[in-house]
Design a protein around this motif. Structure first.
Motif, PDB file in Angstrom:
ATOM      1  N   GLY A  92     -20.679  -4.484  17.284  1.00 51.80           N
ATOM      2  CA  GLY A  92     -19.249  -4.664  17.051  1.00 51.80           C
ATOM      3  C   GLY A  92     -18.940  -5.132  15.651  1.00 51.80           C
ATOM      4  O   GLY A  92     -17.885  -4.820  15.091  1.00 51.80           O
ATOM      5  N   THR A  93     -19.851  -5.902  15.075  1.00 52.81           N
ATOM      6  CA  THR A  93     -19.691  -6.380  13.706  1.00 52.81           C
ATOM      7  C   THR A  93     -20.854  -5.874  12.864  1.00 52.81           C
ATOM      8  O   THR A  93     -21.991  -6.323  13.034  1.00 52.81           O
ATOM      9  CB  THR A  93     -19.660  -7.923  13.659  1.00 52.81           C
ATOM     10  OG1 THR A  93     -18.640  -8.402  14.539  1.00 52.81           O
ATOM     11  CG2 THR A  93     -19.384  -8.409  12.247  1.00 52.81           C
ATOM     12  N   PRO A  94     -20.619  -4.905  11.981  1.00 53.56           N
ATOM     13  CA  PRO A  94     -21.709  -4.392  11.153  1.00 53.56           C
ATOM     14  C   PRO A  94     -22.371  -5.503  10.343  1.00 53.56           C
ATOM     15  O   PRO A  94     -21.728  -6.479   9.958  1.00 53.56           O
ATOM     16  CB  PRO A  94     -21.004  -3.385  10.233  1.00 53.56           C
ATOM     17  CG  PRO A  94     -19.799  -2.964  11.002  1.00 53.56           C
ATOM     18  CD  PRO A  94     -19.350  -4.199  11.740  1.00 53.56           C
ATOM     19  N   VAL A  95     -23.671  -5.342  10.098  1.00 51.27           N
ATOM     20  CA  VAL A  95     -24.425  -6.321   9.314  1.00 51.27           C
ATOM     21  C   VAL A  95     -23.868  -6.385   7.887  1.00 51.27           C
ATOM     22  O   VAL A  95     -23.438  -5.368   7.325  1.00 51.27           O
ATOM     23  CB  VAL A  95     -25.920  -5.960   9.300  1.00 51.27           C
ATOM     24  CG1 VAL A  95     -26.690  -6.818   8.287  1.00 51.27           C
ATOM     25  CG2 VAL A  95     -26.512  -6.137  10.696  1.00 51.27           C
ATOM     26  N   PHE A  96     -23.863  -7.560   7.318  1.00 58.94           N
ATOM     27  CA  PHE A  96     -23.444  -7.749   5.936  1.00 58.94           C
ATOM     28  C   PHE A  96     -24.305  -8.843   5.326  1.00 58.94           C
ATOM     29  O   PHE A  96     -24.944  -9.630   6.034  1.00 58.94           O
ATOM     30  CB  PHE A  96     -21.964  -8.146   5.856  1.00 58.94           C
ATOM     31  CG  PHE A  96     -21.661  -9.457   6.522  1.00 58.94           C
ATOM     32  CD1 PHE A  96     -21.774 -10.666   5.845  1.00 58.94           C
ATOM     33  CD2 PHE A  96     -21.275  -9.490   7.856  1.00 58.94           C
ATOM     34  CE1 PHE A  96     -21.508 -11.877   6.475  1.00 58.94           C
ATOM     35  CE2 PHE A  96     -20.994 -10.697   8.495  1.00 58.94           C
ATOM     36  CZ  PHE A  96     -21.122 -11.888   7.806  1.00 58.94           C
ATOM     37  N   PHE A  97     -24.332  -8.902   4.014  1.00 60.42           N
ATOM     38  CA  PHE A  97     -24.989 -10.026   3.347  1.00 60.42           C
ATOM     39  C   PHE A  97     -24.227 -10.377   2.082  1.00 60.42           C
ATOM     40  O   PHE A  97     -23.494  -9.552   1.516  1.00 60.42           O
ATOM     41  CB  PHE A  97     -26.472  -9.739   3.051  1.00 60.42           C
ATOM     42  CG  PHE A  97     -26.737  -8.648   2.050  1.00 60.42           C
ATOM     43  CD1 PHE A  97     -26.792  -8.910   0.688  1.00 60.42           C
ATOM     44  CD2 PHE A  97     -26.969  -7.340   2.472  1.00 60.42           C
ATOM     45  CE1 PHE A  97     -27.058  -7.908  -0.240  1.00 60.42           C
ATOM     46  CE2 PHE A  97     -27.232  -6.330   1.560  1.00 60.42           C
ATOM     47  CZ  PHE A  97     -27.282  -6.615   0.199  1.00 60.42           C
ATOM     48  N   VAL A  98     -24.386 -11.623   1.668  1.00 60.79           N
ATOM     49  CA  VAL A  98     -23.740 -12.137   0.460  1.00 60.79           C
ATOM     50  C   VAL A  98     -24.793 -12.851  -0.372  1.00 60.79           C
ATOM     51  O   VAL A  98     -25.603 -13.620   0.166  1.00 60.79           O
ATOM     52  CB  VAL A  98     -22.607 -13.137   0.795  1.00 60.79           C
ATOM     53  CG1 VAL A  98     -21.929 -13.625  -0.486  1.00 60.79           C
ATOM     54  CG2 VAL A  98     -21.591 -12.515   1.741  1.00 60.79           C
ATOM     55  N   GLY A  99     -24.794 -12.591  -1.663  1.00 62.96           N
ATOM     56  CA  GLY A  99     -25.744 -13.265  -2.543  1.00 62.96           C
ATOM     57  C   GLY A  99     -25.346 -13.127  -3.997  1.00 62.96           C
ATOM     58  O   GLY A  99     -24.308 -12.536  -4.319  1.00 62.96           O
ATOM     59  N   TYR A 100     -26.186 -13.653  -4.853  1.00 62.83           N
ATOM     60  CA  TYR A 100     -25.922 -13.625  -6.297  1.00 62.83           C
ATOM     61  C   TYR A 100     -26.935 -12.718  -6.975  1.00 62.83           C
ATOM     62  O   TYR A 100     -28.147 -12.856  -6.789  1.00 62.83           O
ATOM     63  CB  TYR A 100     -26.015 -15.028  -6.890  1.00 62.83           C
ATOM     64  CG  TYR A 100     -25.884 -15.068  -8.397  1.00 62.83           C
ATOM     65  CD1 TYR A 100     -24.666 -14.805  -9.014  1.00 62.83           C
ATOM     66  CD2 TYR A 100     -26.983 -15.367  -9.201  1.00 62.83           C
ATOM     67  CE1 TYR A 100     -24.540 -14.834 -10.391  1.00 62.83           C
ATOM     68  CE2 TYR A 100     -26.871 -15.404 -10.582  1.00 62.83           C
ATOM     69  CZ  TYR A 100     -25.646 -15.140 -11.176  1.00 62.83           C
ATOM     70  OH  TYR A 100     -25.533 -15.164 -12.546  1.00 62.83           O
ATOM     71  N   HIS A 101     -26.420 -11.769  -7.772  1.00 64.43           N
ATOM     72  CA  HIS A 101     -27.241 -10.795  -8.501  1.00 64.43           C
ATOM     73  C   HIS A 101     -27.284 -11.228  -9.968  1.00 64.43           C
ATOM     74  O   HIS A 101     -26.309 -11.060 -10.704  1.00 64.43           O
ATOM     75  CB  HIS A 101     -26.609  -9.409  -8.368  1.00 64.43           C
ATOM     76  CG  HIS A 101     -27.490  -8.278  -8.763  1.00 64.43           C
ATOM     77  ND1 HIS A 101     -28.096  -8.192  -9.996  1.00 64.43           N
ATOM     78  CD2 HIS A 101     -27.879  -7.155  -8.077  1.00 64.43           C
ATOM     79  CE1 HIS A 101     -28.796  -7.070 -10.070  1.00 64.43           C
ATOM     80  NE2 HIS A 101     -28.688  -6.430  -8.918  1.00 64.43           N
ATOM     81  N   PRO A 102     -28.410 -11.806 -10.435  1.00 62.90           N
ATOM     82  CA  PRO A 102     -28.460 -12.335 -11.808  1.00 62.90           C
ATOM     83  C   PRO A 102     -28.166 -11.306 -12.891  1.00 62.90           C
ATOM     84  O   PRO A 102     -27.459 -11.606 -13.862  1.00 62.90           O
ATOM     85  CB  PRO A 102     -29.892 -12.874 -11.923  1.00 62.90           C
ATOM     86  CG  PRO A 102     -30.292 -13.174 -10.514  1.00 62.90           C
ATOM     87  CD  PRO A 102     -29.644 -12.102  -9.691  1.00 62.90           C
ATOM     88  N   ALA A 103     -28.694 -10.095 -12.747  1.00 65.75           N
ATOM     89  CA  ALA A 103     -28.496  -9.088 -13.795  1.00 65.75           C
ATOM     90  C   ALA A 103     -27.033  -8.701 -13.947  1.00 65.75           C
ATOM     91  O   ALA A 103     -26.581  -8.360 -15.045  1.00 65.75           O
ATOM     92  CB  ALA A 103     -29.341  -7.851 -13.502  1.00 65.75           C
ATOM     93  N   LEU A 104     -26.290  -8.756 -12.856  1.00 62.50           N
ATOM     94  CA  LEU A 104     -24.867  -8.440 -12.898  1.00 62.50           C
ATOM     95  C   LEU A 104     -24.022  -9.689 -13.145  1.00 62.50           C
ATOM     96  O   LEU A 104     -22.814  -9.567 -13.372  1.00 62.50           O
ATOM     97  CB  LEU A 104     -24.428  -7.794 -11.579  1.00 62.50           C
ATOM     98  CG  LEU A 104     -25.077  -6.464 -11.182  1.00 62.50           C
ATOM     99  CD1 LEU A 104     -24.607  -6.049  -9.796  1.00 62.50           C
ATOM    100  CD2 LEU A 104     -24.753  -5.379 -12.206  1.00 62.50           C
ATOM    101  N   ASP A 105     -24.652 -10.863 -13.070  1.00 62.87           N
ATOM    102  CA  ASP A 105     -23.933 -12.134 -13.083  1.00 62.87           C
ATOM    103  C   ASP A 105     -22.754 -12.062 -12.112  1.00 62.87           C
ATOM    104  O   ASP A 105     -21.608 -12.358 -12.439  1.00 62.87           O
ATOM    105  CB  ASP A 105     -23.428 -12.473 -14.480  1.00 62.87           C
ATOM    106  CG  ASP A 105     -22.750 -13.855 -14.515  1.00 62.87           C
ATOM    107  OD1 ASP A 105     -23.139 -14.727 -13.710  1.00 62.87           O
ATOM    108  OD2 ASP A 105     -21.809 -14.039 -15.327  1.00 62.87           O
ATOM    109  N   SER A 106     -23.060 -11.651 -10.882  1.00 62.13           N
ATOM    110  CA  SER A 106     -22.005 -11.430  -9.904  1.00 62.13           C
ATOM    111  C   SER A 106     -22.457 -11.813  -8.508  1.00 62.13           C
ATOM    112  O   SER A 106     -23.614 -11.593  -8.126  1.00 62.13           O
ATOM    113  CB  SER A 106     -21.599  -9.954  -9.905  1.00 62.13           C
ATOM    114  OG  SER A 106     -20.593  -9.703  -8.951  1.00 62.13           O
ATOM    115  N   VAL A 107     -21.533 -12.408  -7.757  1.00 66.37           N
ATOM    116  CA  VAL A 107     -21.732 -12.524  -6.320  1.00 66.37           C
ATOM    117  C   VAL A 107     -21.503 -11.137  -5.729  1.00 66.37           C
ATOM    118  O   VAL A 107     -20.567 -10.435  -6.119  1.00 66.37           O
ATOM    119  CB  VAL A 107     -20.751 -13.545  -5.702  1.00 66.37           C
ATOM    120  CG1 VAL A 107     -20.858 -13.559  -4.182  1.00 66.37           C
ATOM    121  CG2 VAL A 107     -21.023 -14.932  -6.269  1.00 66.37           C
TER     122      VAL A 107
END
Length: 281
Positions: A92-107
């Protein structure tokens, strides 16, 4: 990997929903859009999209391998990724993840998609319902702005967990950058997530939305709102023979945005083109 293999969504280092190789679709594809200015992308421009491709690819890995960051080649390409949360149940709720990508300097927030064949059967249903966006989650949003109820329901179940992880990642890494990515259904969720986060994060936040094989998400008011808030910081990548990006149909009231950066991939020629697509039906 869940439901769809990475090989089905990665071609020339890019992800797209599985094509339908039928003469009927080719004829339909020729009728439904008028292509206005088209520019062939350089190899550099295509390669700059690679990190977002890998994030969308990782979202299809089994949840436990995302949590341990051991999902093989895709995880290895961003071995220094700082993971903050993994959620969803893949149902019912698709998998997701959140993190920090250093090369992009982005969450980064990445959403799992689904098998395009399954998605097609759902999105051509004439009984599709529009829902106004939940004003608790989307404070101040105009009630005329509506989206597919299945997409909003799936998004809203994970919204708070994602927001908390994004806020933490921005503070700990001292970044203003937030990227949302997803393939197929995951692309629809990434776009909704962008709208949601833009209303709940500081005005200085810099957003980038990259979707692959994304269906239409909402009504004309929704599309206009996305245009105003994100413009060309929203990139939609499509395979030229894919049905998913042209459903649900315009005749059902669904619309894509007008000013986003759309990139077409043509497998037959291996060409990547940036274009504006103007629906004619």
């Amino acid at each position: 990997m869940r439901l769809i293999s990475w090989a089905a969504i990665v071609m020339s280092s890019m992800v797209f929903a599985a094509p339908l190789n039928t003469s009927e679709l080719e004829e339909w594809d020729a009728r439904i859009t008028e292509i206005a200015p088209v520019n062939t992308l350089s190899g550099t421009s295509v390669s700059e999209l690679r990190p977002y491709t890998e994030m969308a690819r990782i979202a299809y890995c089994p949840k436990e391998t995302i949590e341990s960051w051991t999902c093989g080649e895709a995880c290895q390409t961003v071995a220094d990724f700082k993971l903050y949360t993994v959620g969803g149940d893949g149902k019912g709720t698709p998998v997701f993840f959140v993190g920090y990508h250093p090369a992009l300097d982005s969450v980064v927030v990445a959403h799992e998609g689904t098998d395009p064949k399954q998605l097609e059967s759902l999105l051509v249903d004439a009984n599709i319902v529009f829902d106004p966006l939940n004003t608790t989650l989307y404070p101040g949003i105009n009630p005329s702005i509506k989206a597919h109820d299945g997409f909003t329901n799936a998004h809203d179940r994970s919204a708070l967990q994602i927001l908390q992880a994004v806020q933490r990642g921005m503070v700990e890494n001292k970044t203003k950058n937030v990227a949302l990515v997803g393939h197929s259904l995951g692309g629809a969720l990434a776009l909704l997530n962008g709208v949601y986060l833009q209303l709940n994060l500081p005005p200085s936040t810099v957003f980038k939305i990259v979707t692959f094989g994304q269906p239409r998400v909402g009504n004309q008011e929704f599309a206009d709102y996305v245009d105003r808030k994100f413009g060309r910081s929203y990139t939609r990548i499509t395979n030229s023979r894919d049905l998913v990006p042209i459903i649900p149909g315009i005749f059902l009231g669904f619309h894509h945005t007008a000013t986003n950066s759309e990139i077409h991939f043509d497998k037959s020629t291996n060409n990547w083109t940036a274009c504006a697509v103007i629906p004619t039906i």
